[in-house]
Design an enzyme around this catalytic site. Structure first.
Site, PDB file in Angstrom:
ATOM      1  N   SER A 102      41.211  58.370  32.657  1.00 47.75           N
ATOM      2  CA  SER A 102      42.213  58.564  31.610  1.00 47.75           C
ATOM      3  C   SER A 102      42.603  57.185  31.111  1.00 47.75           C
ATOM      4  CB  SER A 102      43.441  59.266  32.192  1.00 47.75           C
ATOM      5  OG  SER A 102      44.540  59.208  31.315  1.00 47.75           O
TER       6      SER A 102
ATOM      7  N   TYR B  22      50.068  60.562  39.256  1.00 45.27           N
ATOM      8  CA  TYR B  22      48.909  60.778  38.383  1.00 45.27           C
ATOM      9  C   TYR B  22      48.219  59.451  38.070  1.00 45.27           C
ATOM     10  CZ  TYR B  22      46.156  61.804  34.236  1.00 45.27           C
ATOM     11  OH  TYR B  22      45.133  61.904  33.323  1.00 45.27           O
TER      12      TYR B  22
END
Length: 277
Positions: A137, A150
């Site tokens: 990401s 995360y």
């Protein structure tokens, strides 16, 4: 079933929706034999209709992951491409998130991907070829409030990928990291739900609820890129003679990663705190 030793075979995790679904379809269209793996096989009829093989797999369950890989090897004798896409965003203040949930975030986003790499690597080494694509990401290069666990998993996945690339290069195996920006998937809704449930009350509530609302906003949806953009990037990487080590694609990915590289920590903090107020 006779073993097919010629056509390239891909295994895509998290294939029931979003990037995984789009990737499985795109690779199948590119001529690969594709196995789409996910826990929610009831949501994968679109893949079955398109000719993609559906596999029930929980990447955090070693028996499930092993059985899935063994099925592909039994039916086709090889796995040439592994796309580690399974993952989710567990959001909440570090103070609020239960440590068991933090561990689960790592189990899904990091250890599940690493275990599948372990399972497919012996065959790739024997053939001296293969490609492992790890879906990270832009959050593997930048940080925002309430995303510590995360971001931690994505930073870790980037490091694991870099080490794996160095280890497997002598065997002709490519390791590719894809860093999506804002993408129109279920991810933002799940992250918002986690954030409200974890930090929607208490000391962090005001800012946490504001961030959760931004995840759910129409503006976020309008600015997000379609998952097919990531799927096309993955297809390009796995069919390239020499793929790049990293692909930053999707809304905001390249500029935000570049900006983080340029700004001192305090300047980045000030920018993000203003943006999430």
């Amino acid at each position: 079933m006779p073993v097919d030793t010629h056509q390239h075979v891909a295994l895509v995790t998290g294939a029931s929706s979003g990037i995984g679904l789009a990737t499985a379809l795109r690779l199948q269209q590119a001529g690969l034999v594709v196995y789409g793996a996910a826990r929610r096989v009831d949501r994968m009829q679109q893949l079955t209709d398109a000719g993609v093989h559906v596999v029930a797999m929980d990447v955090t369950d070693d028996a499930s992951a092993t059985a899935g890989v063994e099925r592909v090897l039994a039916e086709h004798g090889r796995i040439d491409v592994l796309v580690n896409n399974a993952g989710y965003g567990s959001y909440g203040a570090v103070e609020d998130v239960p440590i068991d949930e933090a561990r689960r975030q790592f189990e899904v986003n990091v250890f599940g991907a690493a275990r599948l790499a372990q399972l497919v690597l012996p065959g790739m080494r024997a053939r001296r070829s293969g490609t492992i694509v790890n879906i990270s990401s832009m959050g593997g290069r930048i940080t925002t409030p309430f995303g510590a666990w995360y971001h931690g998993t994505k930073f870790a996945l980037e490091a694991v990928s870099d080490c794996l690339r160095l280890e497997t290069a002598p065997f002709g195996i490519d390791v590719v990291v894809v860093e999506p920006g804002g993408i129109r998937t279920e991810w933002s809704g799940i992250a918002a739900e986690h954030l409200r449930a974890t930090s929607g009350r208490g000391a962090y509530a005001e800012r946490a609820n504001a961030v959760a609302t931004s995840f759910d906003s129409e503006t976020m949806a309008r600015r997000s890129s379609p998952p097919e953009l990531i799927a096309a990037t993955i297809a390009r990487a796995v069919t390239a003679r020499r793929p790049r080590t990293r692909y930053a694609v999707g809304f905001g990915a390249k500029p935000l990663i570049a900006l983080r590289r340029l700004l001192p920590d305090r300047a980045w903090d000030a920018l993000i705190l203003r943006a999430t107020a």
